[in-house]
Design a protein around this motif. Structure first.
Motif, PDB file in Angstrom:
ATOM      1  N   THR A  63       0.833  -1.200   0.000  1.00 39.11           N
ATOM      2  CA  THR A  63       0.000   0.000   0.000  1.00 39.11           C
ATOM      3  C   THR A  63       0.867   1.248   0.000  1.00 39.11           C
ATOM      4  OG1 THR A  63      -1.751  -1.176   1.191  1.00 39.11           O
ATOM      5  CG2 THR A  63      -1.822   1.237   1.258  1.00 39.11           C
ATOM      6  N   GLN A  64       1.928   1.261   0.787  1.00 38.36           N
ATOM      7  CA  GLN A  64       2.840   2.401   0.812  1.00 38.36           C
ATOM      8  C   GLN A  64       3.520   2.579  -0.549  1.00 38.36           C
ATOM      9  OE1 GLN A  64       5.512   1.745   4.073  1.00 38.36           O
ATOM     10  NE2 GLN A  64       4.023   2.359   5.626  1.00 38.36           N
ATOM     11  N   MET A  65       3.925   1.459  -1.154  1.00 40.08           N
ATOM     12  CA  MET A  65       4.584   1.528  -2.450  1.00 40.08           C
ATOM     13  C   MET A  65       3.626   2.090  -3.505  1.00 40.08           C
ATOM     14  SD  MET A  65       6.411  -1.451  -4.717  1.00 40.08           S
ATOM     15  CE  MET A  65       4.878  -2.238  -5.184  1.00 40.08           C
ATOM     16  N   SER A  72       4.262   9.984  -7.087  1.00 35.62           N
ATOM     17  CA  SER A  72       5.310  10.318  -8.058  1.00 35.62           C
ATOM     18  C   SER A  72       4.715  10.417  -9.459  1.00 35.62           C
ATOM     19  CB  SER A  72       6.449   9.294  -8.020  1.00 35.62           C
ATOM     20  OG  SER A  72       6.020   8.034  -8.470  1.00 35.62           O
ATOM     21  N   GLY A  73       3.738   9.569  -9.769  1.00 31.31           N
ATOM     22  CA  GLY A  73       3.065   9.643 -11.064  1.00 31.31           C
ATOM     23  C   GLY A  73       2.315  10.955 -11.230  1.00 31.31           C
ATOM     24  N   LYS A  74       1.604  11.365 -10.169  1.00 25.45           N
ATOM     25  CA  LYS A  74       0.900  12.647 -10.219  1.00 25.45           C
ATOM     26  C   LYS A  74       1.888  13.783 -10.416  1.00 25.45           C
ATOM     27  CE  LYS A  74      -3.025  11.650  -7.180  1.00 25.45           C
ATOM     28  NZ  LYS A  74      -3.622  11.981  -5.870  1.00 25.45           N
ATOM     29  N   SER A  75       2.989  13.732  -9.681  1.00 29.12           N
ATOM     30  CA  SER A  75       4.006  14.774  -9.784  1.00 29.12           C
ATOM     31  C   SER A  75       4.587  14.817 -11.193  1.00 29.12           C
ATOM     32  CB  SER A  75       5.109  14.518  -8.755  1.00 29.12           C
ATOM     33  OG  SER A  75       6.152  15.431  -8.902  1.00 29.12           O
ATOM     34  N   MET A  76       4.896  13.639 -11.724  1.00 35.00           N
ATOM     35  CA  MET A  76       5.463  13.562 -13.068  1.00 35.00           C
ATOM     36  C   MET A  76       4.464  14.083 -14.101  1.00 35.00           C
ATOM     37  SD  MET A  76       7.390  10.295 -14.887  1.00 35.00           S
ATOM     38  CE  MET A  76       6.615   9.237 -13.730  1.00 35.00           C
TER      39      MET A  76
END
Length: 134
Positions: A63-65, A72-76
């Motif tokens: 879940t953490q991963m 990170s996907g949203k940020s990217m």
């Protein structure tokens, strides 16, 4: 009557020889389980609890991963969106500048054509006057 006494004795003997424990099953019925089986179940229960704990730990880690990957996907994607937007604005600006330059050149050409047209018109008029006067 003897049968009843014998039956009573058998029950007492059973309870004194083997330590039974009463366990309640899901449907609410009581089941007698020998003490040795309870010990095996207790050991199995500890192992099962350890395995369950290990699985729950895996779930937490996973879940953490997933959460980290989503962030990170949203940020990217946000960075890509911003870069895309900046690039599209730049392309639009460059294209508008090119078309404005074309408009400017067309106006200069139109002005030059108007001047040439006026000169030609004056030349034509002068030629007509010269030929008409001879």
């Amino acid at each position: 009557m003897e049968i009843e006494n014998t039956g009573g004795m058998a029950k007492r003997m059973k309870s004194s020889c083997v330590e039974d424990k009463e366990t309640t099953v899901e449907d609410g019925t009581a089941v007698l389980v020998p003490a040795e089986e309870n010990e095996v179940r207790a050991i199995n229960s500890e192992q099962v609890e350890m395995e369950i704990s290990h699985i729950l730990e895996k779930i937490d880690n996973f879940t953490q991963m997933v959460s980290m990957l989503l962030e990170s996907g949203k940020s990217m994607l946000k960075e890509l969106t911003n870069e895309f937007e900046d690039r599209m604005i730049l392309i639009h600006k460059e294209q508008i500048e090119k078309w404005q330059e074309e408009i400017k050149e067309l106006r200069l050409l139109d002005t030059a054509n108007e001047e040439i047209d006026a000169l030609l018109h004056n030349a034509k008029y002068l030629l007509q006057n010269i030929h008409g006067g001879c």
